[in-house]
Design a protein around this motif. Sequence first.
Motif, PDB file in Angstrom:
ATOM      1  N   ALA A 377       0.823  -1.212   0.000  1.00 47.34           N
ATOM      2  CA  ALA A 377       0.000   0.000   0.000  1.00 47.34           C
ATOM      3  C   ALA A 377       0.855   1.260   0.000  1.00 47.34           C
ATOM      4  O   ALA A 377       0.368   2.342  -0.352  1.00 47.34           O
ATOM      5  N   ALA A 378       2.126   1.149   0.389  1.00 43.30           N
ATOM      6  CA  ALA A 378       3.004   2.331   0.380  1.00 43.30           C
ATOM      7  C   ALA A 378       3.059   2.950  -1.004  1.00 43.30           C
ATOM      8  O   ALA A 378       2.981   4.180  -1.154  1.00 43.30           O
ATOM      9  N   TYR A 379       3.163   2.132  -2.037  1.00 42.12           N
ATOM     10  CA  TYR A 379       3.309   2.638  -3.398  1.00 42.12           C
ATOM     11  C   TYR A 379       1.966   3.115  -3.951  1.00 42.12           C
ATOM     12  O   TYR A 379       1.910   4.074  -4.720  1.00 42.12           O
ATOM     13  N   PHE A 380       0.883   2.465  -3.544  1.00 43.01           N
ATOM     14  CA  PHE A 380      -0.455   2.943  -3.883  1.00 43.01           C
ATOM     15  C   PHE A 380      -0.653   4.341  -3.302  1.00 43.01           C
ATOM     16  O   PHE A 380      -1.111   5.262  -3.990  1.00 43.01           O
ATOM     17  N   LEU A 433       6.665  -4.194   5.321  1.00 42.76           N
ATOM     18  CA  LEU A 433       5.680  -3.605   6.232  1.00 42.76           C
ATOM     19  C   LEU A 433       6.287  -2.429   6.996  1.00 42.76           C
ATOM     20  O   LEU A 433       5.640  -1.394   7.186  1.00 42.76           O
ATOM     21  N   ALA A 434       7.535  -2.572   7.436  1.00 45.92           N
ATOM     22  CA  ALA A 434       8.196  -1.491   8.182  1.00 45.92           C
ATOM     23  C   ALA A 434       8.311  -0.232   7.329  1.00 45.92           C
ATOM     24  O   ALA A 434       7.992   0.879   7.785  1.00 45.92           O
ATOM     25  N   PHE A 435       8.755  -0.378   6.089  1.00 44.87           N
ATOM     26  CA  PHE A 435       8.895   0.792   5.227  1.00 44.87           C
ATOM     27  C   PHE A 435       7.529   1.432   4.937  1.00 44.87           C
ATOM     28  O   PHE A 435       7.405   2.656   4.867  1.00 44.87           O
ATOM     29  N   ALA A 436       6.501   0.596   4.771  1.00 41.20           N
ATOM     30  CA  ALA A 436       5.162   1.135   4.522  1.00 41.20           C
ATOM     31  C   ALA A 436       4.663   1.937   5.719  1.00 41.20           C
ATOM     32  O   ALA A 436       4.059   3.006   5.562  1.00 41.20           O
ATOM     33  N   VAL A 524      10.479  -2.089  -8.551  1.00 39.55           N
ATOM     34  CA  VAL A 524      10.211  -0.751  -9.070  1.00 39.55           C
ATOM     35  C   VAL A 524       9.030  -0.774 -10.039  1.00 39.55           C
ATOM     36  O   VAL A 524       8.158   0.104 -10.000  1.00 39.55           O
ATOM     37  N   ILE A 525       8.990  -1.774 -10.918  1.00 40.60           N
ATOM     38  CA  ILE A 525       7.877  -1.876 -11.880  1.00 40.60           C
ATOM     39  C   ILE A 525       6.557  -2.052 -11.146  1.00 40.60           C
ATOM     40  O   ILE A 525       5.551  -1.389 -11.451  1.00 40.60           O
ATOM     41  N   ALA A 526       6.536  -2.952 -10.159  1.00 44.50           N
ATOM     42  CA  ALA A 526       5.309  -3.174  -9.389  1.00 44.50           C
ATOM     43  C   ALA A 526       4.892  -1.899  -8.658  1.00 44.50           C
ATOM     44  O   ALA A 526       3.700  -1.567  -8.590  1.00 44.50           O
ATOM     45  N   GLY A 527       5.868  -1.163  -8.098  1.00 44.75           N
ATOM     46  CA  GLY A 527       5.545   0.080  -7.421  1.00 44.75           C
ATOM     47  C   GLY A 527       4.942   1.108  -8.356  1.00 44.75           C
ATOM     48  O   GLY A 527       4.014   1.843  -7.988  1.00 44.75           O
ATOM     49  N   ALA A 528       5.438   1.178  -9.593  1.00 47.14           N
ATOM     50  CA  ALA A 528       4.904   2.139 -10.560  1.00 47.14           C
ATOM     51  C   ALA A 528       3.456   1.830 -10.904  1.00 47.14           C
ATOM     52  O   ALA A 528       2.604   2.733 -10.955  1.00 47.14           O
ATOM     53  N   PHE A 529       3.145   0.564 -11.143  1.00 44.18           N
ATOM     54  CA  PHE A 529       1.757   0.201 -11.458  1.00 44.18           C
ATOM     55  C   PHE A 529       0.837   0.434 -10.253  1.00 44.18           C
ATOM     56  O   PHE A 529      -0.310   0.879 -10.414  1.00 44.18           O
ATOM     57  N   GLU A 547      -4.999   6.638   5.168  1.00 47.24           N
ATOM     58  CA  GLU A 547      -5.366   5.222   5.129  1.00 47.24           C
ATOM     59  C   GLU A 547      -4.985   4.547   3.822  1.00 47.24           C
ATOM     60  O   GLU A 547      -4.922   3.316   3.747  1.00 47.24           O
ATOM     61  N   THR A 548      -4.719   5.348   2.775  1.00 45.09           N
ATOM     62  CA  THR A 548      -4.318   4.743   1.501  1.00 45.09           C
ATOM     63  C   THR A 548      -2.958   4.061   1.597  1.00 45.09           C
ATOM     64  O   THR A 548      -2.621   3.241   0.750  1.00 45.09           O
ATOM     65  N   LEU A 549      -2.173   4.407   2.634  1.00 46.08           N
ATOM     66  CA  LEU A 549      -0.882   3.748   2.850  1.00 46.08           C
ATOM     67  C   LEU A 549      -0.921   2.779   4.021  1.00 46.08           C
ATOM     68  O   LEU A 549       0.107   2.211   4.389  1.00 46.08           O
TER      69      LEU A 549
END
Length: 629
Positions: A377-380, A433-436, A524-529, A547-549
Amino acid sequence: MAFENFLAQLLNGLAGASSLFLVAAGLSLIFGVTRIVNFAHGSFFMVGIYAAYSLSGWLGSGPGYWLALVLAAIAVGVFGALVEIVLLRRIYHAPELFQLLATFALMLVIKDGTLWLWGAEDLLGPRAPGLSGAVNLLGQQFPSYDLFLIVVGPLVLGLLWLLLSKTRWGTLVRAATQDREMVSALGVNQAWLFTAVFALGAMLAGLGGALQLPREPANLDMDLVTVGSAFVVVVVGGMGSLPGAYVAALLISELKSICIAIGLVDIMGVSISFSKLTLVVDFLVMAVVLVIRPWGLMGRPQAPTRNRGNLEAPLRPAGPMVARAAIVLVLVLAALPLLPSMSYAPVMLTDLLVAALFAASLHFIMGPAGLHSFGHAAYFGLGAYGAGLLMLKVHLPMPLALAAAPLAAAVGALVFGWFCVRLSGVYLAMLTLAFAQIAWAIVFQWDAVTGGSNGLIGVWPIEWLSDSRHFYYMTLALVGASLLLIRRLLFSPFGYAMRAARDSSLRADAIGIDFKRIQWTAFVIAGAFAGLAGAIFAYSKGSISPETLGVGKSVDGLVMVLLGGLQTLSGPVVGAFAFGALRDLVANNMDYWRATLGAVILLLVLLFPQGIAGFVAQRLGRGRTQEDA
């Protein structure tokens, strides 16, 4: 700050460490023997404090109160044993992630069961008899009960050490943590050993909850908060290490207390609130520990594996039937908003398409790459906030902001992924999870830029997309193109290299594949999408919140991927539509919708352990095999 106040905060940290250690010790025992990542472990803590509340009311004060705490812990242990016998025994041979999905569904059922029994209001228990006063320490009044809790932690640790090192049962438990198959080959009844360990772990969590009764009110949010903290403690201490769990609980609790003690300080003219760090200090500690010592403070390094991974269902290009079904689906999705009776369809279908793209981006690294993320969810969220900030602060037009938002998410994935791909298994999942959570804490508290807890408002699309139908068709085009691009990537040389690294990193390295760079690129690709999905979501709602993250969004992504099927490319899309439709249907028509949703997910896990799309693909494969024969 006066030394007396600082000492009081340190003692508060010691008291909090005891309850946290009890929960983490139970989780560590359960994972060490059964290898189940028990997402419902926080629910046992929550049930423990609610049960202690009711039993203390029935048994009265005095000795009855202390008996109530003990009986609450025993009751939770019995409940845990029933859960293991009825549910978990049936899924021990399922993939670990499906076990995670089952325990998540169980958490939903237990939450609504608790709501039905005790109601939605917070319940504050009585003070502990004989320990309701305070002790004077250097002029500061410190609760007597907290001093009692400080003693409980080391006492339980000592008793567990005696149980595991001085008894035959403890020897079997320690042997099972090293080699379960060998223990079974020696004639040990593995099923009952698992049940006993699960009951003990649940009882420890229940005791941790019961002991918190005089300190905080029982509430329905305890389960998710507690299990997150317990996972952090177990990972920081080292999987399977009870002394490590105690040291980690002590470290994290004391750091939180120190942050509270420091409070607001000015450093070179900049005001810094250390109190706010309590929201994320445990995840900061976990990130630092995992980067420096990936196996935890007192854990053991994982031996390199030489197995070939999961090759049960290799990906194959879509056949004519699947291609025709996809075309029909797109035509149906394009036609639905045109029906007079489907005026709400564009809004609902936009949400489902966004969920499908988010799930597909997570599946890209979970399935083909074998990188299990608990913080996608961090990238979303980075994509959503990137779109909103570029539009509101930089004043970019909506099309440019929408195009740039995935780049913001990709930059986040570039930084986080560099650390994450150096780990594997549970340690990798927990670092994501920690980074998110770190990203969530920054967004939640940076009021001047992100709006803090209020989020951002006024993130609306340009005029010609303000019509929900027009915006839906744009979403359908973007999501459809993204899914086709993801599929194309998976069947490119990069996709084959990614799957080779998943199946056997040693063999991939031997033939010259830089598998860490491949996995980092996949991140990186997954994060971009995922960022593109977040940007579309932001414009569809007109606002963004922290909440989006959040953890809940990451869990939703996991559920969608696993519900659809990890080993099929259509799995995340099927899972997203199934989960979204099911949640909307249940939530809008039932009071205890979480329990119903959890029960349905449990049923699907038991009936279709390979996921809905995986089950359909398996049945169609068998049919073709029989026709060929």
